[in-house]
Motif scaffolding. Sequence first.
Motif, PDB file in Angstrom:
ATOM      1  N   GLU A  34       1.730  -0.638 -50.260  1.00  0.00           N
ATOM      2  CA  GLU A  34       2.739  -1.220 -49.370  1.00  0.00           C
ATOM      3  C   GLU A  34       3.303  -0.151 -48.425  1.00  0.00           C
ATOM      4  OE1 GLU A  34       6.182  -4.607 -49.594  1.00  0.00           O
ATOM      5  OE2 GLU A  34       5.640  -3.557 -51.431  1.00  0.00           O
ATOM      6  N   ARG A  35       3.542   1.059 -48.948  1.00  0.00           N
ATOM      7  CA  ARG A  35       4.016   2.171 -48.104  1.00  0.00           C
ATOM      8  C   ARG A  35       3.015   2.479 -46.995  1.00  0.00           C
ATOM      9  NH1 ARG A  35       5.837   4.351 -52.816  1.00  0.00           N
ATOM     10  NH2 ARG A  35       3.994   5.620 -53.118  1.00  0.00           N
ATOM     11  N   GLU A  36       1.731   2.337 -47.300  1.00  0.00           N
ATOM     12  CA  GLU A  36       0.680   2.607 -46.320  1.00  0.00           C
ATOM     13  C   GLU A  36       0.525   1.463 -45.320  1.00  0.00           C
ATOM     14  OE1 GLU A  36      -2.986   3.570 -48.309  1.00  0.00           O
ATOM     15  OE2 GLU A  36      -2.015   5.070 -49.560  1.00  0.00           O
ATOM     16  N   GLY A  37       1.213   0.355 -45.566  1.00  0.00           N
ATOM     17  CA  GLY A  37       1.132  -0.790 -44.662  1.00  0.00           C
ATOM     18  C   GLY A  37      -0.090  -1.665 -44.872  1.00  0.00           C
ATOM     19  N   LEU A  38      -0.766  -1.487 -46.000  1.00  0.00           N
ATOM     20  CA  LEU A  38      -1.982  -2.257 -46.257  1.00  0.00           C
ATOM     21  C   LEU A  38      -1.702  -3.584 -46.954  1.00  0.00           C
ATOM     22  CD1 LEU A  38      -4.360   0.640 -47.295  1.00  0.00           C
ATOM     23  CD2 LEU A  38      -4.343  -0.621 -45.141  1.00  0.00           C
ATOM     24  N   ILE A  39      -0.584  -3.661 -47.694  1.00  0.00           N
ATOM     25  CA  ILE A  39      -0.221  -4.921 -48.329  1.00  0.00           C
ATOM     26  C   ILE A  39       1.254  -5.215 -48.087  1.00  0.00           C
ATOM     27  CG2 ILE A  39      -1.969  -4.634 -50.138  1.00  0.00           C
ATOM     28  CD1 ILE A  39       0.327  -4.193 -52.138  1.00  0.00           C
ATOM     29  N   ASN A  40       1.622  -6.473 -48.240  1.00  0.00           N
ATOM     30  CA  ASN A  40       3.013  -6.907 -48.165  1.00  0.00           C
ATOM     31  C   ASN A  40       3.333  -7.623 -49.464  1.00  0.00           C
ATOM     32  OD1 ASN A  40       3.354  -6.102 -45.433  1.00  0.00           O
ATOM     33  ND2 ASN A  40       2.291  -7.954 -44.793  1.00  0.00           N
ATOM     34  N   SER A  41       4.498  -7.327 -50.017  1.00  0.00           N
ATOM     35  CA  SER A  41       4.938  -8.009 -51.231  1.00  0.00           C
ATOM     36  C   SER A  41       6.143  -8.864 -50.896  1.00  0.00           C
ATOM     37  CB  SER A  41       5.291  -6.999 -52.324  1.00  0.00           C
ATOM     38  OG  SER A  41       4.139  -6.279 -52.696  1.00  0.00           O
ATOM     39  N   ILE A  42       6.102 -10.097 -51.336  1.00  0.00           N
ATOM     40  CA  ILE A  42       7.184 -11.046 -51.089  1.00  0.00           C
ATOM     41  C   ILE A  42       7.715 -11.494 -52.448  1.00  0.00           C
ATOM     42  CG2 ILE A  42       7.813 -13.262 -50.058  1.00  0.00           C
ATOM     43  CD1 ILE A  42       5.311 -12.849 -48.220  1.00  0.00           C
ATOM     44  N   VAL A  43       9.006 -11.238 -52.674  1.00  0.00           N
ATOM     45  CA  VAL A  43       9.614 -11.580 -53.956  1.00  0.00           C
ATOM     46  C   VAL A  43       9.411 -13.064 -54.246  1.00  0.00           C
ATOM     47  CG1 VAL A  43      11.772 -11.646 -55.266  1.00  0.00           C
ATOM     48  CG2 VAL A  43      11.324  -9.733 -53.716  1.00  0.00           C
ATOM     49  N   GLY A  44       8.912 -13.349 -55.431  1.00  0.00           N
ATOM     50  CA  GLY A  44       8.703 -14.724 -55.849  1.00  0.00           C
ATOM     51  C   GLY A  44       7.391 -15.335 -55.387  1.00  0.00           C
ATOM     52  N   LYS A  45       6.702 -14.671 -54.472  1.00  0.00           N
ATOM     53  CA  LYS A  45       5.444 -15.223 -53.947  1.00  0.00           C
ATOM     54  C   LYS A  45       4.246 -14.347 -54.296  1.00  0.00           C
ATOM     55  CE  LYS A  45       7.335 -18.081 -50.459  1.00  0.00           C
ATOM     56  NZ  LYS A  45       6.869 -19.384 -50.157  1.00  0.00           N
ATOM     57  N   GLY A  46       4.442 -13.042 -54.367  1.00  0.00           N
ATOM     58  CA  GLY A  46       3.352 -12.138 -54.712  1.00  0.00           C
ATOM     59  C   GLY A  46       3.046 -11.123 -53.631  1.00  0.00           C
ATOM     60  N   SER A  47       1.902 -10.512 -53.766  1.00  0.00           N
ATOM     61  CA  SER A  47       1.458  -9.479 -52.823  1.00  0.00           C
ATOM     62  C   SER A  47       0.218  -9.965 -52.089  1.00  0.00           C
ATOM     63  CB  SER A  47       1.151  -8.179 -53.570  1.00  0.00           C
ATOM     64  OG  SER A  47       2.310  -7.696 -54.206  1.00  0.00           O
ATOM     65  N   PHE A  48       0.167  -9.634 -50.800  1.00  0.00           N
ATOM     66  CA  PHE A  48      -0.911 -10.096 -49.930  1.00  0.00           C
ATOM     67  C   PHE A  48      -1.404  -8.944 -49.062  1.00  0.00           C
ATOM     68  CE2 PHE A  48       2.032 -13.445 -50.872  1.00  0.00           C
ATOM     69  CZ  PHE A  48       1.236 -14.532 -51.172  1.00  0.00           C
ATOM     70  N   VAL A  49      -2.672  -9.002 -48.688  1.00  0.00           N
ATOM     71  CA  VAL A  49      -3.204  -8.030 -47.739  1.00  0.00           C
ATOM     72  C   VAL A  49      -2.458  -8.243 -46.431  1.00  0.00           C
ATOM     73  CG1 VAL A  49      -5.247  -7.265 -46.467  1.00  0.00           C
ATOM     74  CG2 VAL A  49      -5.466  -8.018 -48.848  1.00  0.00           C
ATOM     75  N   SER A  50      -1.968  -7.159 -45.854  1.00  0.00           N
ATOM     76  CA  SER A  50      -1.161  -7.276 -44.641  1.00  0.00           C
ATOM     77  C   SER A  50      -2.009  -7.687 -43.449  1.00  0.00           C
ATOM     78  CB  SER A  50      -0.461  -5.951 -44.325  1.00  0.00           C
ATOM     79  OG  SER A  50      -1.370  -5.041 -43.760  1.00  0.00           O
ATOM     80  N   GLY A  51      -1.341  -8.091 -42.416  1.00  0.00           N
ATOM     81  CA  GLY A  51      -2.013  -8.491 -41.188  1.00  0.00           C
ATOM     82  C   GLY A  51      -2.173  -7.312 -40.249  1.00  0.00           C
ATOM     83  N   ALA A  52      -2.424  -6.139 -40.820  1.00  0.00           N
ATOM     84  CA  ALA A  52      -2.570  -4.932 -40.000  1.00  0.00           C
ATOM     85  C   ALA A  52      -3.654  -5.146 -38.950  1.00  0.00           C
ATOM     86  CB  ALA A  52      -2.932  -3.735 -40.877  1.00  0.00           C
ATOM     87  N   ASP A  53      -3.369  -4.673 -37.753  1.00  0.00           N
ATOM     88  CA  ASP A  53      -4.348  -4.862 -36.687  1.00  0.00           C
ATOM     89  C   ASP A  53      -5.571  -3.972 -36.895  1.00  0.00           C
ATOM     90  OD1 ASP A  53      -3.735  -2.303 -35.754  1.00  0.00           O
ATOM     91  OD2 ASP A  53      -2.376  -3.025 -34.222  1.00  0.00           O
ATOM     92  N   GLN A  54      -6.625  -4.288 -36.203  1.00  0.00           N
ATOM     93  CA  GLN A  54      -7.894  -3.576 -36.370  1.00  0.00           C
ATOM     94  C   GLN A  54      -7.767  -2.101 -36.002  1.00  0.00           C
ATOM     95  OE1 GLN A  54      -9.378  -5.016 -38.383  1.00  0.00           O
ATOM     96  NE2 GLN A  54     -11.115  -6.154 -37.636  1.00  0.00           N
ATOM     97  N   GLU A  55      -6.913  -1.778 -35.047  1.00  0.00           N
ATOM     98  CA  GLU A  55      -6.735  -0.375 -34.649  1.00  0.00           C
ATOM     99  C   GLU A  55      -6.136   0.426 -35.806  1.00  0.00           C
ATOM    100  OE1 GLU A  55      -7.269   2.946 -32.524  1.00  0.00           O
ATOM    101  OE2 GLU A  55      -8.015   0.951 -31.997  1.00  0.00           O
ATOM    102  N   PHE A  56      -5.178  -0.176 -36.504  1.00  0.00           N
ATOM    103  CA  PHE A  56      -4.569   0.496 -37.657  1.00  0.00           C
ATOM    104  C   PHE A  56      -5.619   0.728 -38.736  1.00  0.00           C
ATOM    105  CE2 PHE A  56      -2.619   0.124 -41.883  1.00  0.00           C
ATOM    106  CZ  PHE A  56      -1.748   1.206 -41.838  1.00  0.00           C
ATOM    107  N   ILE A  57      -6.409  -0.291 -39.022  1.00  0.00           N
ATOM    108  CA  ILE A  57      -7.442  -0.162 -40.047  1.00  0.00           C
ATOM    109  C   ILE A  57      -8.473   0.878 -39.625  1.00  0.00           C
ATOM    110  CG2 ILE A  57      -9.376  -1.393 -41.140  1.00  0.00           C
ATOM    111  CD1 ILE A  57      -7.522  -3.821 -41.328  1.00  0.00           C
TER     112      ILE A  57
END
Length: 124
Positions: free
Chosen positions: A61-84
């Motif tokens: 999450e610190r690296e911006g690769l995933i997002n965690s939402i309380v009560g919903k879980g963790s998901f791969v972030s919508g990082a743009d292709q340039e970031f990846i």
Amino acid sequence: MNILISSTSGEPIYAQIAGQVRQMILQGELTSGTPLPSIRLLAKELQISVITTKRAYEELEREGLINSIVGKGSFVSGADQEFIREQRLRIMENKMKEIIEESRLLGIGFAEMSDMMKLIYEEE
């Protein structure tokens, strides 16, 4: 999600998890919005502490690769292709540094190393 933990590796377990998930994201195996297993479920599957799994997810999450939402879980972030792309370039640079260090230990100069790299590149 197939994560393998090595007890003989000198790398901490949380780092092994984070590294493997990071690779899956950067290689496109896990795409934006893909849900990750819950911290508890992954800990149970890997037979490790929930704290260890939580630490791996926090690092991602610190690296911006995933997002965690309380009560919903963790998901791969919508990082743009340039970031990846930048993340993948950073990984490649680290691997190149390892190769350079090894070549210096072996007494291989830049020209010879460059020739080897060109030969391997053209084979693939």
